[in-house]
Scaffold this motif. Structure first.
Motif, PDB file in Angstrom:
ATOM      1  N   HIS A 284       0.830  -1.207   0.000  1.00  0.00           N
ATOM      2  CA  HIS A 284       0.000   0.000   0.000  1.00  0.00           C
ATOM      3  C   HIS A 284       0.867   1.260   0.000  1.00  0.00           C
ATOM      4  O   HIS A 284       0.606   2.215  -0.738  1.00  0.00           O
ATOM      5  CB  HIS A 284      -0.897   0.018   1.241  1.00  0.00           C
ATOM      6  CG  HIS A 284      -2.218  -0.645   1.059  1.00  0.00           C
ATOM      7  ND1 HIS A 284      -2.354  -1.982   0.796  1.00  0.00           N
ATOM      8  CD2 HIS A 284      -3.489  -0.151   1.139  1.00  0.00           C
ATOM      9  CE1 HIS A 284      -3.643  -2.289   0.711  1.00  0.00           C
ATOM     10  NE2 HIS A 284      -4.352  -1.192   0.914  1.00  0.00           N
ATOM     11  N   SER A 285       1.870   1.274   0.855  1.00  0.00           N
ATOM     12  CA  SER A 285       2.729   2.452   0.970  1.00  0.00           C
ATOM     13  C   SER A 285       3.497   2.695  -0.310  1.00  0.00           C
ATOM     14  O   SER A 285       3.641   3.839  -0.764  1.00  0.00           O
ATOM     15  CB  SER A 285       3.705   2.264   2.139  1.00  0.00           C
ATOM     16  OG  SER A 285       3.011   2.022   3.339  1.00  0.00           O
ATOM     17  N   THR A 286       4.000   1.618  -0.920  1.00  0.00           N
ATOM     18  CA  THR A 286       4.794   1.747  -2.138  1.00  0.00           C
ATOM     19  C   THR A 286       3.926   2.167  -3.315  1.00  0.00           C
ATOM     20  O   THR A 286       4.270   3.090  -4.066  1.00  0.00           O
ATOM     21  CB  THR A 286       5.515   0.422  -2.439  1.00  0.00           C
ATOM     22  OG1 THR A 286       6.117  -0.091  -1.251  1.00  0.00           O
ATOM     23  CG2 THR A 286       6.597   0.627  -3.487  1.00  0.00           C
TER      24      THR A 286
ATOM     25  N   ASP B  28       0.353   9.120   2.358  1.00  0.00           N
ATOM     26  CA  ASP B  28       0.791   8.850   3.731  1.00  0.00           C
ATOM     27  C   ASP B  28      -0.322   8.201   4.548  1.00  0.00           C
ATOM     28  O   ASP B  28      -0.079   7.297   5.358  1.00  0.00           O
ATOM     29  CB  ASP B  28       1.246  10.145   4.412  1.00  0.00           C
ATOM     30  CG  ASP B  28       2.566  10.664   3.877  1.00  0.00           C
ATOM     31  OD1 ASP B  28       3.236   9.936   3.112  1.00  0.00           O
ATOM     32  OD2 ASP B  28       2.929  11.815   4.224  1.00  0.00           O
ATOM     33  N   GLN B  29      -1.552   8.652   4.337  1.00  0.00           N
ATOM     34  CA  GLN B  29      -2.671   8.064   5.067  1.00  0.00           C
ATOM     35  C   GLN B  29      -2.893   6.614   4.637  1.00  0.00           C
ATOM     36  O   GLN B  29      -3.209   5.753   5.472  1.00  0.00           O
ATOM     37  CB  GLN B  29      -3.944   8.874   4.842  1.00  0.00           C
ATOM     38  CG  GLN B  29      -5.096   8.431   5.725  1.00  0.00           C
ATOM     39  CD  GLN B  29      -6.340   9.259   5.490  1.00  0.00           C
ATOM     40  OE1 GLN B  29      -7.180   8.897   4.660  1.00  0.00           O
ATOM     41  NE2 GLN B  29      -6.477  10.369   6.207  1.00  0.00           N
ATOM     42  N   ALA B  30      -2.708   6.337   3.357  1.00  0.00           N
ATOM     43  CA  ALA B  30      -2.835   4.954   2.888  1.00  0.00           C
ATOM     44  C   ALA B  30      -1.819   4.063   3.586  1.00  0.00           C
ATOM     45  O   ALA B  30      -2.138   2.944   4.008  1.00  0.00           O
ATOM     46  CB  ALA B  30      -2.651   4.890   1.378  1.00  0.00           C
ATOM     47  N   GLY B  31      -0.583   4.549   3.728  1.00  0.00           N
ATOM     48  CA  GLY B  31       0.435   3.774   4.429  1.00  0.00           C
ATOM     49  C   GLY B  31       0.101   3.598   5.896  1.00  0.00           C
ATOM     50  O   GLY B  31       0.184   2.488   6.447  1.00  0.00           O
ATOM     51  N   GLN B  32      -0.290   4.671   6.550  1.00  0.00           N
ATOM     52  CA  GLN B  32      -0.650   4.621   7.969  1.00  0.00           C
ATOM     53  C   GLN B  32      -1.829   3.685   8.211  1.00  0.00           C
ATOM     54  O   GLN B  32      -1.914   3.025   9.251  1.00  0.00           O
ATOM     55  CB  GLN B  32      -0.986   6.024   8.469  1.00  0.00           C
ATOM     56  CG  GLN B  32      -1.438   6.092   9.926  1.00  0.00           C
ATOM     57  CD  GLN B  32      -0.335   5.774  10.910  1.00  0.00           C
ATOM     58  OE1 GLN B  32       0.681   6.455  10.930  1.00  0.00           O
ATOM     59  NE2 GLN B  32      -0.529   4.739  11.717  1.00  0.00           N
ATOM     60  N   SER B  33      -2.734   3.598   7.256  1.00  0.00           N
ATOM     61  CA  SER B  33      -3.926   2.771   7.428  1.00  0.00           C
ATOM     62  C   SER B  33      -3.589   1.317   7.709  1.00  0.00           C
ATOM     63  O   SER B  33      -4.315   0.616   8.419  1.00  0.00           O
ATOM     64  CB  SER B  33      -4.822   2.858   6.184  1.00  0.00           C
ATOM     65  OG  SER B  33      -4.285   2.105   5.101  1.00  0.00           O
ATOM     66  N   ARG B  34      -2.474   0.857   7.166  1.00  0.00           N
ATOM     67  CA  ARG B  34      -2.097  -0.545   7.352  1.00  0.00           C
ATOM     68  C   ARG B  34      -1.547  -0.795   8.752  1.00  0.00           C
ATOM     69  O   ARG B  34      -1.586  -1.917   9.247  1.00  0.00           O
ATOM     70  CB  ARG B  34      -1.096  -0.968   6.291  1.00  0.00           C
ATOM     71  CG  ARG B  34      -1.538  -0.689   4.874  1.00  0.00           C
ATOM     72  CD  ARG B  34      -2.928  -1.227   4.605  1.00  0.00           C
ATOM     73  NE  ARG B  34      -2.901  -2.546   4.011  1.00  0.00           N
ATOM     74  CZ  ARG B  34      -3.963  -3.309   3.806  1.00  0.00           C
ATOM     75  NH1 ARG B  34      -5.154  -2.876   4.169  1.00  0.00           N
ATOM     76  NH2 ARG B  34      -3.846  -4.512   3.272  1.00  0.00           N
TER      77      ARG B  34
ATOM     78  N   ASP C 135       5.946   0.368   6.530  1.00  0.00           N
ATOM     79  CA  ASP C 135       5.210   1.507   5.971  1.00  0.00           C
ATOM     80  C   ASP C 135       6.163   2.593   5.472  1.00  0.00           C
ATOM     81  O   ASP C 135       6.146   2.967   4.290  1.00  0.00           O
ATOM     82  CB  ASP C 135       4.264   2.060   7.032  1.00  0.00           C
ATOM     83  CG  ASP C 135       3.617   3.382   6.661  1.00  0.00           C
ATOM     84  OD1 ASP C 135       3.580   3.729   5.459  1.00  0.00           O
ATOM     85  OD2 ASP C 135       3.163   4.101   7.585  1.00  0.00           O
ATOM     86  N   LEU C 136       7.016   3.099   6.352  1.00  0.00           N
ATOM     87  CA  LEU C 136       7.844   4.249   5.996  1.00  0.00           C
ATOM     88  C   LEU C 136       8.852   3.921   4.893  1.00  0.00           C
ATOM     89  O   LEU C 136       9.100   4.752   4.002  1.00  0.00           O
ATOM     90  CB  LEU C 136       8.561   4.774   7.233  1.00  0.00           C
ATOM     91  CG  LEU C 136       7.655   5.288   8.361  1.00  0.00           C
ATOM     92  CD1 LEU C 136       8.494   5.877   9.486  1.00  0.00           C
ATOM     93  CD2 LEU C 136       6.647   6.310   7.842  1.00  0.00           C
TER      94      LEU C 136
END
Length: 467
Positions: A368-370, A423-429, A440-441
């Protein structure tokens, strides 16, 4: 105005401007058609990303024949038509025949709907005798010939070609963790799916890092990503503790964010989600056909490369998901879970539907983050600004984890910039309990690099600079 559906009636995407957008052009029509097959199909995120890239590359290569400087990805400028033929009608026809050929190749079960769209547009899908239809067919044939041997094993049903075998035996999610050979490594999960069938999905596409990338740089960028934390390290324990604490303190907003970006089975998947977000950019900025062909060409290939890069990293690390790490570390210890209960850590579950508790592939890095960072980078470059200005409403009670309960009221998610959305998509996981902070980061950082490399390559094609 028809607003694109992002998540099965749970949300509504709201464009920034209220003005009625122009009717969808051919790039949008065919993107919508392919996404419908994505929703009803069974392909995973990296395969979906590749499918979108192939269709939009076929459309771009057909369109390039009717541009004065753009060159195609496979046939260069050899299909170039005289300026007098550079009409909207010819572009529409060439794009449609190219997109149709790609769509049928990628989702053969959807042929009837793709044929129906062609007829609705005024074309006979079986007749490529006109010049524009022939251009579309030739352009896409060259792309498909190349992609049929790109390492994806599409013609073999995308089956693994590397002989991957997990080191851990499956964990039955409904029971406490028992055996675990290596707490650092990925573990298959056994659970009852949406159809009521007990399943143990294998690692999805462990060969995907070997797929030919659009920019040619995806694998090298992936191989430079720092490795995941290993069992026995302070980092391994800290990342598990953070997920336990985060999921135990979820608010309705956190849960809404997790659900909105989940993109699991029967959805557009993360790559398709960003195709829908791009659609709102097209509507907002009132794109021409030429603009949308180029935007989707760059976007879809960046997202395809993000899938290649993230899966290369996932396979190299073969890293444990939070459900494995937490159950192992906290076995026999009482911890708080997301529904407020105190449980034995050996039974902890993430904030996910029981029918799909964690996606079947390694944790590090987050796909998701990528995907999201790559897409955000391309949209930022294409529009010349990071400004997005969109929002989505997550409806009361629409959670697939706590249906009818969460959220207690409608929750509106807003993104001022593309970067905020990514960023929100990454945080969501992390809220969902299926990725660690580093996954994520580092996925976000990888995606930004992959997106930039794909942007550079795509813009070189349409400026005529690519060789």
């Amino acid at each position: 105005m028809k607003v694109p559906s992002l998540l099965i009636a749970a949300t509504m995407l709201v464009p920034t401007h209220a003005a009625t957008p122009p009717p969808p052009n051919m790039a949008l029509r065919w993107n919508d058609a392919l996404l419908q097959s994505v929703r009803t199909g069974t392909l995973g995120p990296p395969q979906v990303a590749r499918a979108l890239a192939i269709m939009h590359t076929c459309a771009y290569d057909a369109w390039a024949a009717y541009d004065t400087v753009a060159v195609g990805t496979r046939l260069g400028a050899s299909l170039r038509r005289p300026p007098a033929e550079h009409t909207r009608a010819n572009k529409n026809e060439a794009i449609s025949y190219a997109a149709h050929a790609a769509a049928v190749d990628l989702y053969p079960a959807g042929r009837a709907s793709f044929d129906a769209l062609m007829r609705e547009l005024g074309y006979d899908p079986a007749d490529t005798s006109s010049t524009a239809a022939g251009i579309g067919a030739r352009a896409c044939s060259a792309v498909l010939t190349y992609r049929h041997t790109d390492g994806s094993n599409q013609l073999g049903g995308y089956a693994d070609t590397t002989g991957y075998q997990p080191v851990n035996t499956p964990m039955k999610v409904s029971q406490p963790l028992a055996a675990l050979n290596d707490p650092s490594r990925w573990q298959p999960l056994t659970f009852v799916n949406k159809a009521g069938v007990e399943v143990t999905p294998p690692f999805l596409a462990p060969h995907w890092g070997g797929v030919a990338s659009f920019s040619g740089q995806a694998r090298d960028l992936a191989d430079a990503v720092p490795r995941a934390a290993l069992y026995g390290s302070a980092e391994y324990q800290q990342q598990a503790a953070e997920i336990v604490q985060t999921t135990a303190a979820l608010t309705d907003r956190h849960k809404a964010i997790s659900g909105y970006w989940s993109d699991g089975p029967s959805s557009e998947t993360p790559p398709g989600h960003w195709s829908l977000l791009a659609r709102t950019v097209s509507q907002r900025d009132r794109h021409t056909l030429d603009q949308d062909v180029k935007m989707y060409f760059a976007l879809s290939n960046a997202v395809m490369d993000a899938g290649i890069a993230s899966w290369e990293t996932k396979r190299d690390n073969d890293s444990a998901r939070p459900i494995t790490a937490i159950r192992h570390l906290y076995k026999g210890t009482t911890i708080r879970t997301w529904d407020g209960r105190d449980i034995d850590g050996a039974t902890w579950t993430p904030y996910q539907p029981s029918t799909f508790p964690t996606p079947p592939f390694g944790e590090h890095v987050s796909g998701h983050s990528t995907f999201s960072a790559a897409a955000a980078r391309v949209l930022k470059r294409f529009t010349g600004s990071d400004y997005f200005g969109a929002s989505a409403v997550v409806a009361k009670g629409s959670s697939t984890v706590e249906p009818g309960v969460s959220p207690a009221q409608d929750v509106t998610l807003r993104w001022h910039t593309f970067t905020e959305a990514a960023d929100q998509a990454g945080q969501s996981r992390r809220y969902g309990g299926i990725h660690f902070r580093d996954g994520d980061l580092r996925g976000r950082a990888l995606g930004a690099e992959v997106g930039q490399a794909a942007w550079d390559r795509a813009s070189a094609y349409w400026s005529g600079a690519a060789s």
